[in-house]
Design a protein around this motif. Sequence first.
Motif, PDB file in Angstrom:
ATOM      1  N   HIS A  47     -12.010  -8.095   3.046  1.00 21.00           N
ATOM      2  CA  HIS A  47     -10.978  -7.529   3.704  1.00 21.00           C
ATOM      3  C   HIS A  47      -9.580  -8.361   3.363  1.00 21.00           C
ATOM      4  O   HIS A  47      -8.412  -7.905   3.406  1.00 21.00           O
ATOM      5  CB  HIS A  47     -11.009  -7.510   5.253  1.00 21.00           C
ATOM      6  CG  HIS A  47     -12.012  -6.868   5.725  1.00 21.00           C
ATOM      7  ND1 HIS A  47     -12.227  -5.514   5.514  1.00 21.00           N
ATOM      8  CD2 HIS A  47     -13.129  -6.747   6.761  1.00 21.00           C
ATOM      9  CE1 HIS A  47     -13.078  -4.885   5.826  1.00 21.00           C
ATOM     10  NE2 HIS A  47     -13.668  -5.542   6.784  1.00 21.00           N
ATOM     11  N   GLY A  83      -8.273  -7.456   0.233  1.00 24.75           N
ATOM     12  CA  GLY A  83      -7.797  -6.117   0.216  1.00 24.75           C
ATOM     13  C   GLY A  83      -6.298  -6.076   0.750  1.00 24.75           C
ATOM     14  O   GLY A  83      -5.433  -5.072   0.267  1.00 24.75           O
ATOM     15  N   ARG A  84      -6.047  -6.812   1.664  1.00 29.78           N
ATOM     16  CA  ARG A  84      -4.637  -6.980   2.254  1.00 29.78           C
ATOM     17  C   ARG A  84      -3.731  -8.066   1.319  1.00 29.78           C
ATOM     18  O   ARG A  84      -2.833  -8.486   1.594  1.00 29.78           O
ATOM     19  CB  ARG A  84      -4.513  -7.405   3.443  1.00 29.78           C
ATOM     20  CG  ARG A  84      -5.366  -8.575   4.096  1.00 29.78           C
ATOM     21  CD  ARG A  84      -5.069  -9.165   5.217  1.00 29.78           C
ATOM     22  NE  ARG A  84      -5.779 -10.235   5.781  1.00 29.78           N
ATOM     23  CZ  ARG A  84      -6.876 -10.455   6.158  1.00 29.78           C
ATOM     24  NH1 ARG A  84      -7.648  -9.394   6.160  1.00 29.78           N
ATOM     25  NH2 ARG A  84      -7.213 -11.654   6.490  1.00 29.78           N
ATOM     26  N   LYS A  85      -4.492  -8.586   0.208  1.00 28.44           N
ATOM     27  CA  LYS A  85      -3.747  -9.567  -0.890  1.00 28.44           C
ATOM     28  C   LYS A  85      -3.544 -10.853  -0.167  1.00 28.44           C
ATOM     29  O   LYS A  85      -2.553 -11.433  -0.437  1.00 28.44           O
ATOM     30  CB  LYS A  85      -2.421  -8.819  -1.344  1.00 28.44           C
ATOM     31  CG  LYS A  85      -2.775  -7.525  -2.167  1.00 28.44           C
ATOM     32  CD  LYS A  85      -1.644  -7.130  -2.929  1.00 28.44           C
ATOM     33  CE  LYS A  85      -1.669  -5.894  -3.602  1.00 28.44           C
ATOM     34  NZ  LYS A  85      -2.783  -5.761  -4.432  1.00 28.44           N
ATOM     35  N   ASP A  86      -4.375 -11.264   0.847  1.00 29.48           N
ATOM     36  CA  ASP A  86      -4.262 -12.512   1.524  1.00 29.48           C
ATOM     37  C   ASP A  86      -5.048 -13.614   0.531  1.00 29.48           C
ATOM     38  O   ASP A  86      -6.366 -13.820   1.056  1.00 29.48           O
ATOM     39  CB  ASP A  86      -4.524 -12.617   2.920  1.00 29.48           C
ATOM     40  CG  ASP A  86      -4.347 -13.709   3.604  1.00 29.48           C
ATOM     41  OD1 ASP A  86      -3.979 -14.796   3.045  1.00 29.48           O
ATOM     42  OD2 ASP A  86      -4.476 -13.735   4.861  1.00 29.48           O
TER      43      ASP A  86
END
Length: 471
Positions: A432, A435-438
Amino acid sequence: MTLRLYDTATRSVRDFVPREAGKVGIYLCGLTLQSPPHIGHLRSGVNYDVLRRWLRHSGHDITFIRNLTDIDDKILVKSLEQGRPFWAIAYENERVLEAAYRALNVLPPTYEPRATGHIPEMHELIAKLIAGGHAYPAGDGSGDVYFDVRSFPEYGELSGQRVDAMKTTEESLELGKRDPQDFALWKGAKPDEPADAYWPSPWGSGRPGWHIECSAMCWRYLGAEFDIHGGGLDLTFPHHENEIAQSRSAGLGFARYWVHHGLLNLGEAKMSKSLGNVIDLDHVQSIGVTPIELRYYMVAPHYRSRIDYSDESLREAAVAYRRIENFVQRAAERVGAGEPGELPPGFAAAMDDDLNTSAALAVLHEVLRDGNNALTGGDDAGTVAALAAVRAMLDILGLDPLDPAWTGGGAGEDLRATVDALVALALEQRAHARGRKDWAAADAVRDQLRRAGVVVEDTPQGPRWTIGEQH
């Protein structure tokens, strides 16, 4: 090549020649069931399981007997201490032992007889010994029957002891004995022991001595003469010495080869229930070591060598096994699991040399190195060949991680299932975050897993994880 085994009776390595071509009878002295097993007992099961697997691979049909001693002085002491029937204690510990062997992928024996199921055979043997002048009922009215040690001139040859040099203990000075070294074949009923621990006999109500139990069960399941008698080195005297004396005095050829495994020590002393210095399977799993890794730890040294246990040495062995497991899993993902292939000649030669598993594993690690190089270099043909050879060797040792015995669940798999679920949850959180580029959060999850000993590798098929060397 021909399998060569160290025979305790001759103190030499001998070519193993079965009594009957293509068939091998093995008797292993099993556990006395006064308490649950520790890993020293389990080493015995694992070592003789490897012998059995190698003989089977070599084309022999194996009859493997592993007895259970469910009536014994120590069990009766526990019965009185706990206020429970002796048979209930024995059966409870038998179930624990069965689960532990299953967890370690020890093949079930052909038969697993209990001593209490063979009282008639014991009576028959004792009667033969009395008739032949090798045994006598005690003259004190106790109902005891003793074996006359001096009636068997070869007594002491297995252990290298001389009768006249043997120590006299308080127990050996019973009034009914003719000689302090004589041992009990039948023990008359005693008022201070459990009332349900006796059977009728021609010599009065009583119960069997420890040694006659094994002789009777060998005779019942393997006949008058059989191939291999196994057990721990600590059983050589008096147990195995007494088995030989009573069996051969009764006219039985008995065992042709005596194979003894080394002990598993904790500190300076052997692991022993009576000393209270024991490590069991639950402890092993509590420190993060799985049953298959414990089996590797037991298989890696030569079976006749002593193992000095420590948590650290066990963890080191676990790390070594994880390298093997990691290659098998990665290679199977890349080229398919396939089937175990041909054994490398060096491995077979090592196994034929008195089951030299240490040398055999050296061959395995050489093939493993080549397999990892092939896998890294994209050499699928080399990877297939290495995987087939590695799995063939692991199959002999009972260590193939793709064997259904390990992948199908059972005792010892609950810990792995729990770890799987927790790691899967962490990897989902990492996915996750990615996926949010964190990237910082994703890296933090990966670092937390690494500190816990879990190494994550990103592959074209998705992330895969192994328990790494930092665990």
